[in-house]
Design an enzyme around this catalytic site. Structure first.
Site, PDB file in Angstrom:
ATOM      1  N   CYS A  20       0.800  -1.232   0.000  1.00  0.00           N
ATOM      2  CA  CYS A  20       0.000   0.000   0.000  1.00  0.00           C
ATOM      3  C   CYS A  20       0.831   1.281   0.000  1.00  0.00           C
ATOM      4  O   CYS A  20       0.404   2.299  -0.534  1.00  0.00           O
ATOM      5  CB  CYS A  20      -0.925   0.034   1.221  1.00  0.00           C
ATOM      6  SG  CYS A  20      -1.820  -1.507   1.531  1.00  0.00           S
ATOM      7  N   HIS A  75       5.499   4.986 -18.959  1.00  0.00           N
ATOM      8  CA  HIS A  75       6.565   4.291 -18.235  1.00  0.00           C
ATOM      9  C   HIS A  75       7.695   3.999 -19.221  1.00  0.00           C
ATOM     10  O   HIS A  75       7.809   2.901 -19.759  1.00  0.00           O
ATOM     11  CB  HIS A  75       6.038   2.999 -17.604  1.00  0.00           C
ATOM     12  CG  HIS A  75       6.985   2.418 -16.595  1.00  0.00           C
ATOM     13  ND1 HIS A  75       8.091   1.684 -16.953  1.00  0.00           N
ATOM     14  CD2 HIS A  75       6.992   2.487 -15.245  1.00  0.00           C
ATOM     15  CE1 HIS A  75       8.744   1.309 -15.863  1.00  0.00           C
ATOM     16  NE2 HIS A  75       8.098   1.780 -14.815  1.00  0.00           N
ATOM     17  N   HIS A  83       8.798  10.089 -12.313  1.00  0.00           N
ATOM     18  CA  HIS A  83       9.224   8.694 -12.203  1.00  0.00           C
ATOM     19  C   HIS A  83      10.529   8.495 -12.967  1.00  0.00           C
ATOM     20  O   HIS A  83      11.566   8.913 -12.508  1.00  0.00           O
ATOM     21  CB  HIS A  83       8.112   7.773 -12.711  1.00  0.00           C
ATOM     22  CG  HIS A  83       8.343   6.331 -12.421  1.00  0.00           C
ATOM     23  ND1 HIS A  83       8.455   5.857 -11.138  1.00  0.00           N
ATOM     24  CD2 HIS A  83       8.492   5.253 -13.243  1.00  0.00           C
ATOM     25  CE1 HIS A  83       8.662   4.550 -11.168  1.00  0.00           C
ATOM     26  NE2 HIS A  83       8.696   4.155 -12.435  1.00  0.00           N
ATOM     27  N   CYS A 134       1.601   3.640  -3.049  1.00  0.00           N
ATOM     28  CA  CYS A 134       0.566   4.567  -3.521  1.00  0.00           C
ATOM     29  C   CYS A 134       0.184   5.598  -2.461  1.00  0.00           C
ATOM     30  O   CYS A 134       0.018   6.779  -2.762  1.00  0.00           O
ATOM     31  CB  CYS A 134      -0.685   3.797  -3.925  1.00  0.00           C
ATOM     32  SG  CYS A 134      -0.686   3.214  -5.617  1.00  0.00           S
ATOM     33  N   HIS A 135      -0.007   5.134  -1.229  1.00  0.00           N
ATOM     34  CA  HIS A 135      -0.588   5.990  -0.201  1.00  0.00           C
ATOM     35  C   HIS A 135       0.449   6.644   0.716  1.00  0.00           C
ATOM     36  O   HIS A 135       0.087   7.456   1.564  1.00  0.00           O
ATOM     37  CB  HIS A 135      -1.579   5.179   0.643  1.00  0.00           C
ATOM     38  CG  HIS A 135      -2.721   4.631  -0.141  1.00  0.00           C
ATOM     39  ND1 HIS A 135      -3.787   5.408  -0.562  1.00  0.00           N
ATOM     40  CD2 HIS A 135      -2.975   3.382  -0.622  1.00  0.00           C
ATOM     41  CE1 HIS A 135      -4.641   4.668  -1.238  1.00  0.00           C
ATOM     42  NE2 HIS A 135      -4.166   3.432  -1.295  1.00  0.00           N
ATOM     43  N   MET A 143      -7.733   1.345  -7.271  1.00  0.00           N
ATOM     44  CA  MET A 143      -7.501   0.599  -6.040  1.00  0.00           C
ATOM     45  C   MET A 143      -7.722  -0.889  -6.307  1.00  0.00           C
ATOM     46  O   MET A 143      -8.806  -1.294  -6.714  1.00  0.00           O
ATOM     47  CB  MET A 143      -8.468   1.087  -4.953  1.00  0.00           C
ATOM     48  CG  MET A 143      -8.502   0.232  -3.701  1.00  0.00           C
ATOM     49  SD  MET A 143      -7.020   0.383  -2.710  1.00  0.00           S
ATOM     50  CE  MET A 143      -7.529  -0.622  -1.294  1.00  0.00           C
TER      51      MET A 143
END
Length: 585
Positions: free
Chosen positions: A84, A407, A364, A87-88, A125
């Site tokens: 998790c 990407h 990124h 992302c969070h 999600m």
């Protein structure tokens, strides 16, 4: 999607879809609800794998806190960091995903959290419960965990770095000349992800010259400007410096620069060759400049600060890609969450000068154009490319790619028959390949604009590659949920590209050529040899299954060699010394 692309995709479909889990495991996905977010982009969000090993205590308990044992809290923290946090955020304050701090989670309540974890959402999600990734009891535990205050992992400063630093062979004790017969320029540093190793493979004989223990899940390999030293960094933030002159090549120094990391680079500007190395961490959010001969840490710089557009403080802006400028004694440092690109002048570490460029979130990966002047990088969560002039150290453009989650890896530079010099990226979230013009002098009207976009095999692409001596553009689809797509590669003939027509790819069945009987191997990261006559692919299988390297003749697109060895455990990234050192892609 064009009718031709749709037809091609249908020919490649299989009945069972396989999705790559966050921790690298393989999970059957054919029973997942179609409306929930379990696509390739969600599957690739970077996990905080090694943070899950840190022992934590439940923060100060409150009377209305849900019941949770210390054992449950530790297990939930491990799951959170591994699945998790990418992302969070480590502190749950939000990154690509939304914040999950107790003031917000308690407002929504336990039932909402449990259902959201179970079923996911169309916004991305993953459906952790219905996919089988988390059991019903795990989902219950995670819902309770999110109602508590998050634990904060420990910081990692100079005392911790110095304690981890090992100078295995002093510079004075190293060879004064090359002691082996290896053609170092044509050596491939190959990540053996789950083994915590790299394999050094001879590009001519296909022989494994050495297998070297490194950190967990090496993310990248980088080469010193002289070509003598190989630097690798794992997700556990361990750096290993390897002397390629030794017989056999072996580590001469190592260090940990945090708990999670992804990037390393060395100084390349004239007069500073091999002088410094720089590495960036995901946790703690910082970068460190080290001595290029010994890895002794010299300067640690935190990246915590304000988000460029909102002007609000972010506690954990992770360091993503780092490149070395060819035009100045500067490092180019991507800071994901604040959306800033730092041009770090390394001429005087005591009086460090940094140019801070407001770019876009969430920065990124990326690479240089063919002239090495312009840095093009993905702001992948916003579907954009950011262009930086490394000669002037300033922002040039921010361009929409027209696709979801670009990407590029380092991207791919080539001369398009109609549009001239371009740089290409593929996408995680859809099948598109986007080309951006890179010639502001000869093609001014097309510079830094998307001049063309066309479909490849499907979403889930991680890398795109070509070479100055090749007429082909290779695009993988590693994280596509369809087995036949993720084990194949699309190849486009650059000489036949036209602006008004989607190019027709040749599909190479790399996985089939590998002849692996068990598992669900995925093909990842095309990498050329020094001459640009061969392209190598990793056939990445589960840790307990057979993997391989497949070598293709670039001119004929025919199978040339399958490299199999019991030591090739989960091969992923491959980095040719000559191409990596010279930023040739």
């Amino acid at each position: 999607m064009t009718p031709r692309a749709t037809q091609m995709r249908r020919l490649l479909l299989t009945s069972a879809a396989i999705v790559l889990g966050f921790a690298g495991s393989f999970v059957l996905a054919d029973e997942k609800p179609k409306e929930h977010g379990d696509g390739p982009a969600a599957a690739y969000e970077p996990s905080m794998t090694t943070l899950g090993q840190i022992k934590v205590e439940i923060p100060g308990r409150k009377a209305d806190d849900p019941v949770m044992t210390q054992e449950e809290f530790q297990k939930a923290t491990t799951i959170y960091f591994e699945r998790c946090a990418g992302c969070h955020g480590v502190l749950r304050k939000g990154a690509t995903g939304k914040p999950l701090t107790p003031d917000l989670t308690r407002e929504n309540g336990y039932d909402y959290l449990k259902n959201f974890i179970t079923y996911g959402s169309p916004a991305g999600m993953p459906n952790w419960g219905t996919s089988g990734d988390l059991s019903e009891s795990d989902v219950d535990m995670m819902a309770r965990y999110l109602l508590l205050e998050p634990p904060a992992p420990p910081e990692f400063g100079m005392p911790e770095m110095m304690a981890s630093w090992k100078l295995l062979v002093k510079p004075a004790d190293r060879p004064t000349k090359k002691m082996n017969d290896i053609d170092i320029d044509n050596l491939f540093s190959t990540t053996l992800r789950d083994a915590g190793q790299v394999a050094l493979i001879d590009g001519k004989t296909y022989e494994i010259k050495a297998v070297i223990d490194t950190g967990y899940a090496v993310h990248i390999s980088r080469i010193s400007a002289s070509g003598r030293y190989l630097f690798v960094i794992g997700r556990d933030a361990k750096i290993v410096m390897i002397d390629l002159w030794m017989e056999p090549p072996a580590p001469v120094a190592e260090i940990k620069i945090g708990a999670e990391a992804r990037s390393i680079e060395t100084s390349k500007f004239e007069g500073f060759e091999d002088k410094y190395a720089i590495a960036g961490a995901y946790w703690p959010p910082q970068y460190v400049i080290m001595d290029g001969d010994t890895l002794e840490p010299k300067k640690i710089v935190s990246t915590r600060g304000n988000i460029y557009d909102e002007q609000t403080y972010h506690p954990e802006p992770r360091v993503a890609a780092i490149l070395a400028s060819h035009f100045k004694p500067e490092f180019i440092v991507n800071v994901k969450e604040t959306g800033k690109i730092l041009m770090v002048d390394y001429t005087d570490l005591k009086n460090l000068k940094t140019t801070e460029i407001e770019a876009e979130r969430f920065l990124h990966d990326g690479g240089l154009d063919s002239t090495h002047r312009y840095f093009i990088t993905a702001a992948n969560a916003r579907g954009k490319l950011v262009v930086i002039d490394t000669k002037e150290s300033k922002l040039v453009a921010i361009t929409e790619t027209g696709g979801q989650t670009p990407h590029p890896g380092r991207g791919a530079n080539f001369i398009h028959p109609e549009f001239g010099p371009v740089w290409a990226t593929s996408h995680l979230g859809d099948e598109s390949v986007a080309l951006i013009g890179t010639d502001p002098d000869g093609h001014k009207d097309q510079a830094w604009k998307i001049v063309d976009s066309f479909p490849a095999l499907g979403g889930g692409s991680l890398f795109i590659k070509t070479h100055p001596n090749s007429k082909h553009l290779y695009v993988d689809a590693t994280l596509n949920p369809e087995a036949s797509i993720s084990s194949s590669v699309a190849v486009f003939d650059i000489s036949k590209m036209k602006g008004d027509t989607d190019p027709e790819p040749v599909v190479l069945p790399i996985g089939e050529w590998a002849g692996i009987a068990e598992g669900q191997p995925r093909v990842v990261q095309p990498e050329f040899n020094k001459e640009g006559t061969e392209v190598w692919f990793s056939v990445w299988n589960a840790k307990d299954k057979e993997s391989a390297i497949v070598v293709v003749d670039d001119k004929t697109l025919q199978l040339k060699k399958v490299i199999k060895d019991k030591r090739l455990v989960t091969p992923t990234g491959k980095f040719n010394v000559f191409n990596t050192r010279g930023d040739i892609y």
